[in-house]
Design an enzyme around this catalytic site. Structure first.
Site, PDB file in Angstrom:
ATOM      1  N   GLU A  92      -9.360  -4.318 -11.057  1.00 21.66           N
ATOM      2  CA  GLU A  92      -8.531  -3.306 -10.405  1.00 21.66           C
ATOM      3  C   GLU A  92      -9.327  -2.394  -9.489  1.00 21.66           C
ATOM      4  OE1 GLU A  92      -6.554  -1.504 -13.978  1.00 21.66           O
ATOM      5  OE2 GLU A  92      -4.812  -1.653 -12.686  1.00 21.66           O
ATOM      6  N   GLU A 102      -8.664  -6.457 -21.303  1.00 22.00           N
ATOM      7  CA  GLU A 102      -8.528  -5.142 -20.684  1.00 22.00           C
ATOM      8  C   GLU A 102      -9.763  -4.810 -19.842  1.00 22.00           C
ATOM      9  OE1 GLU A 102      -6.270  -3.258 -20.005  1.00 22.00           O
ATOM     10  OE2 GLU A 102      -7.170  -1.301 -19.623  1.00 22.00           O
ATOM     11  N   LYS A 131      -9.662  -3.964 -15.849  1.00 19.23           N
ATOM     12  CA  LYS A 131     -10.211  -2.716 -15.288  1.00 19.23           C
ATOM     13  C   LYS A 131     -11.182  -3.031 -14.164  1.00 19.23           C
ATOM     14  CE  LYS A 131      -8.074  -0.247 -16.286  1.00 19.23           C
ATOM     15  NZ  LYS A 131      -6.983  -0.295 -17.192  1.00 19.23           N
ATOM     16  N   ARG A 191       0.287   7.521  -7.369  1.00 20.48           N
ATOM     17  CA  ARG A 191       1.247   6.445  -7.619  1.00 20.48           C
ATOM     18  C   ARG A 191       0.901   5.180  -6.825  1.00 20.48           C
ATOM     19  NH1 ARG A 191       6.514   8.675  -9.380  1.00 20.48           N
ATOM     20  NH2 ARG A 191       7.561   6.935  -8.380  1.00 20.48           N
ATOM     21  N   CYS A 227       6.170   4.159  -4.225  1.00 18.84           N
ATOM     22  CA  CYS A 227       6.539   5.202  -3.266  1.00 18.84           C
ATOM     23  C   CYS A 227       6.769   6.537  -3.955  1.00 18.84           C
ATOM     24  CB  CYS A 227       7.821   4.823  -2.549  1.00 18.84           C
ATOM     25  SG  CYS A 227       7.797   3.198  -1.825  1.00 18.84           S
ATOM     26  N   ASN A 251      12.876   5.557  -2.211  1.00 14.83           N
ATOM     27  CA  ASN A 251      12.084   4.747  -3.158  1.00 14.83           C
ATOM     28  C   ASN A 251      13.010   3.686  -3.715  1.00 14.83           C
ATOM     29  OD1 ASN A 251      10.075   6.566  -2.911  1.00 14.83           O
ATOM     30  ND2 ASN A 251      10.053   7.211  -5.051  1.00 14.83           N
ATOM     31  N   GLY A 252      12.474   2.489  -3.967  1.00 14.80           N
ATOM     32  CA  GLY A 252      13.300   1.437  -4.553  1.00 14.80           C
ATOM     33  C   GLY A 252      13.475   0.301  -3.554  1.00 14.80           C
ATOM     34  N   LYS A 297       0.727   3.142  -9.339  1.00  8.27           N
ATOM     35  CA  LYS A 297       0.692   3.654 -10.712  1.00  8.27           C
ATOM     36  C   LYS A 297       1.943   3.244 -11.486  1.00  8.27           C
ATOM     37  CE  LYS A 297      -1.217   6.041 -13.999  1.00  8.27           C
ATOM     38  NZ  LYS A 297      -2.391   5.432 -14.644  1.00  8.27           N
ATOM     39  N   HIS A 332     -13.736 -24.862 -22.987  1.00  5.35           N
ATOM     40  CA  HIS A 332     -12.679 -25.747 -22.484  1.00  5.35           C
ATOM     41  C   HIS A 332     -12.448 -25.585 -20.981  1.00  5.35           C
ATOM     42  CE1 HIS A 332     -11.838 -26.962 -26.550  1.00  5.35           C
ATOM     43  NE2 HIS A 332     -11.712 -25.693 -26.908  1.00  5.35           N
ATOM     44  N   TRP A 371       4.781   2.494  -0.402  1.00  8.32           N
ATOM     45  CA  TRP A 371       4.037   1.320  -0.874  1.00  8.32           C
ATOM     46  C   TRP A 371       4.833   0.129  -0.373  1.00  8.32           C
ATOM     47  CZ3 TRP A 371       4.814  -2.849  -4.270  1.00  8.32           C
ATOM     48  CH2 TRP A 371       3.645  -3.454  -4.765  1.00  8.32           C
TER      49      TRP A 371
HETATM   50  O1  M6R Z   1       3.424   2.092 -16.655  1.00 11.21           O
HETATM   51  P1  M6R Z   1       3.185   0.794 -17.378  1.00 11.21           P
HETATM   52  O2  M6R Z   1       2.315   0.949 -18.573  1.00 11.21           O
HETATM   53  O3  M6R Z   1       4.442   0.073 -17.698  1.00 11.21           O
HETATM   54  O4  M6R Z   1       2.390  -0.077 -16.322  1.00 11.21           O
HETATM   55  C1  M6R Z   1       2.096  -1.416 -16.569  1.00 11.21           C
HETATM   56  C2  M6R Z   1       1.047  -1.911 -15.603  1.00 11.21           C
HETATM   57  O5  M6R Z   1       1.502  -1.835 -14.294  1.00 11.21           O
HETATM   58  C3  M6R Z   1      -0.240  -1.089 -15.724  1.00 11.21           C
HETATM   59  O6  M6R Z   1      -0.734  -1.079 -17.013  1.00 11.21           O
HETATM   60  C4  M6R Z   1      -1.310  -1.622 -14.775  1.00 11.21           C
HETATM   61  O7  M6R Z   1      -1.792  -2.841 -15.227  1.00 11.21           O
HETATM   62  C5  M6R Z   1      -2.391  -0.565 -14.640  1.00 11.21           C
HETATM   63  N1  M6R Z   1      -2.780  -0.416 -13.280  1.00 11.21           N
HETATM   64  C6  M6R Z   1      -3.556  -0.792 -15.527  1.00 11.21           C
HETATM   65  O8  M6R Z   1      -4.652  -0.013 -15.251  1.00 11.21           O
END
Ligand code: M6R
Length: 616
Positions: free
Chosen positions: A495, A488, A492, A27, A2, A101-102, A611, A511, A75
């Site tokens: 996501e 990674e 990506k 975010r 949020c 927020n929270g 984010k 395996h 969010w």
């Molecule tokens: O802000 P942070 O690095 O702590 O965030 C951790 C994860 O939420 C963040 O890396 C997430 O996996 C991203 N969307 C990766 O692209």
């Protein structure tokens, strides 16, 4: 997650509120809303599920006038993403509006009590209780004092919050407060502003003030701000923070999307991070805030992170173990916090890696490590973030604002930052000589040019992206340090393209995951030159034997790969295998982006993601 914005001053509030919310889109959110105090002294606003662009149209139609107001991007956590659950939320009288927020953890209990007292709720959110609690305080003990009413309400809350409250009875005044969720305020000639991070404020000022937990700030239309701390004392010198990047850094500047821009900014980010690092301690890393003796005494490092940052931690482990010869454990923050049996040896340094510095799981894990007596060192990108404020030492990776939800430049900068840490530890404990440190630093300094070379080959990624057309799943493989790159790359792709991607250490494929393979199944194999190259080649052969399409990330001149694999994403020769992940991953970032664009998705704002993940 949020986002909160608020403004009171001379200009029409709705214009900046909407612009501010648009800046906070990165975010991640699913609904949005604004509420302003009209010249006639009433609250009026609009809110809706969906994008800020829709909200903007509705606000235009509603013709919202007023110089004081609040806004929010939500969010969803409690209640589905609908118009009625979007913020701001109003009290029963319709004269108090809040954005939050929270998470209010005791909201059910509070809601029951408030309903028993006759309050009517219009949403399924946890946040709405705050509006009714402020209403009760305003009608009772805090009449005429909005700050007191907000404090009174917060005294009954459990959980975390960043709150902005407007009240039609005190037009021109906003009250804001926080606990565990960031909030910054700014005072200008135009008026006073509040936001959940510095991004929206960078267009109006370069100087912001951070609120501490339970501070209550009252924003006035003349731009002045009064801050009172948790004990009711006036805060005369709040912590100021200079926004040291140009507002244009958070704009597209000719790129079609932020992800493309941020991928291409990686060489300069690494140059900034490495500048001026060589000094009398081998590597200058004053940010560590530990003396030579404390460093030399370290026997163990625990790295804590989530998501992409966790993958940076996997590479950090290799560097620290290789250069400093200190054993390293890498833990998912969300698992670590509830592992009651976790054993922390004496002389352990905790390193938290977090791009945003606000990830709730990572913050909770860092607090736990501190509670266990460890020094905590944060590697983060966001100035003044909670992780930075709470850590004993902080290394800012200086990647500049990262707007796309999928982390790219922060990831490679985190990796390189951890290499600096590894060199510093290795020099402090005598495992590395000064000459060796210099040599490794010189190798690291090659990274920006190596990255530029990979960026110039983006056509290879574009071409390889076609292999994912009409596919529902894919496999990413790599060994040793390249397994982190495979993890990674798969993250990506998942996501932003919503395509299933499974990542495995290449030797583990046989395996289980090998059962996925069928003709045309896309396999991305990270197989740079090095001691595990041939073993990975065997795994590639196993894939090819089952008809899979292999997209190989390989070192230039690798004839075997060129001959066998359907696509090659070439990586120039790197002076040390430890730096390959920081270079080769750029191909996988670009590949994911091309696959997502091919499927017609918004690469900057993937569905369901945020984010900063500020809930556990
Ligand atoms: O802000 P942070 O690095 O702590 O965030 C951790 C994860 O939420 C963040 O890396 C997430 O996996 C991203 N969307 C990766 O692209």
């Amino acid at each position: 997650m949020c986002g909160v914005v608020g403004y009171t001053g001379k200009r029409q509030a709705v214009d900046w509120l909407l612009d501010g919310l648009q800046t906070l889109e990165y975010r991640g959110y699913d609904s949005a809303g604004v509420q302003v105090v009209s010249p006639s002294g009433n609250l009026h606003g609009v809110k809706c599920a969906g994008r800020v662009a829709i909200l903007r149209e509705r606000a235009h139609t509603a013709n919202l006038h007023g110089t004081c107001g609040i806004g929010h991007t939500r969010w969803a956590t409690h209640g589905t993403p609908t118009d009625r659950n979007a913020h701001p939320h109003l009290d029963c009288t319709g004269r108090i509006a809040i954005v939050h927020n929270g998470i209010i953890e005791n909201y059910q209990q509070l809601k029951r009590e408030l309903m028993a007292d006759g309050h009517e709720f219009r949403s399924d959110t946890d946040s709405e209780v705050v509006a009714h609690l402020v209403e009760e305080a305003w009608a009772g003990p805090a009449r005429g004092d909005l700050a007191a009413a907000v404090r009174n309400a917060c005294d009954r809350l459990e959980g975390s919050w960043a709150l902005a409250v407007a009240c039609a009875d005190v037009p021109g005044e906003l009250v804001v407060t926080r606990l565990g969720s960031p909030l910054v305020v700014a005072s200008t000639d135009d008026g006073a502003y509040v936001a959940s991070d510095v991004m929206p404020l960078s267009s109006v000022t370069s100087r912001v003030f951070q609120l501490d937990d339970r501070d209550i700030a009252t924003l006035h239309a003349d731009g002045s701000i009064d801050i009172v701390d948790r004990d009711g004392r006036l805060v005369s010198n709040p912590v100021a923070m200079e926004i040291d990047w140009d507002a244009s850094a958070a704009r597209l500047g000719g790129y079609s999307d932020f992800m493309a821009k941020e991928i291409s900014e990686q060489p300069e980010a690494i140059e900034r991070l490495l500048a001026g690092r060589l000094g009398k301690h081998g590597i200058e890393l004053d940010e560590l805030k530990l003396g030579k003796e404390e460093l030399a005494a370290l026997r163990h490092v625990v790295i804590i992170a989530c998501g992409t940052s966790y993958h940076a931690g996997l590479t950090a482990k290799v560097a620290i173990e290789r250069w400093a010869k200190i054993p390293v454990s890498v833990e998912y923050a969300s698992e670590f916090i509830y592992d009651d049996d976790y054993l922390v040896p004496d002389h352990t340094l905790c390193v938290v890696i977090t791009q945003s510095g606000e990830t709730a799981d990572t913050l909770a894990a860092a607090r736990r490590m501190r509670g266990m007596g460890c020094d905590v060192f944060a590697i983060t990108n966001v100035l003044g973030s909670t992780a930075a404020r709470e850590a004993d030492g902080t290394l800012y990776v200086q990647a500049g604002p990262e707007v796309a939800v999928a982390s790219t430049k922060a990831y490679t900068a985190q990796m390189v930052a951890s290499f600096l840490l590894a060199l510093r530890l290795g020099f402090a404990n005598g495992r590395l000589t000064r000459d060796e440190v210099e040599k490794h630093l010189h190798d690291l300094e090659q990274i920006p040019d190596l990255m530029r070379e990979v960026l110039s080959r983006r056509w290879q990624d574009k071409q390889a992206a076609r292999r994912f057309r009409h596919k529902g799943s894919s496999l990413f493989l790599g060994r040793n340090v390249s397994s982190a790159t495979a993890f990674e790359g798969a993250l990506k792709l998942k996501e932003i393209s919503y395509l299933h991607a499974e990542a495995y250490p290449a030797g583990e494929m046989k395996h289980g995951p090998i059962a996925l393979l069928e003709p045309g199944f896309p396999v991305v194999a990270v197989v740079p030159a090095g001691h595990v190259h041939d073993k990975t080649m065997s795994n590639i052969q196993e894939c090819l034997a089952r008809g899979a399409s292999v997209i190989a990330v390989a070192t230039d001149g690798d004839e075997r790969v060129a001959k066998l694999c359907q696509e090659v994403l070439g990586v120039p020769n790197c002076p040390d295998d430890i730096i390959v992940p920081a270079v080769s991953v750029l191909h996988l970032q670009m590949l994911a982006r091309y696959v997502a664009r091919d499927r017609g998705y918004d690469v900057d704002k993937p569905r369901n993601l945020a984010k900063s993940v500020t809930v556990e």
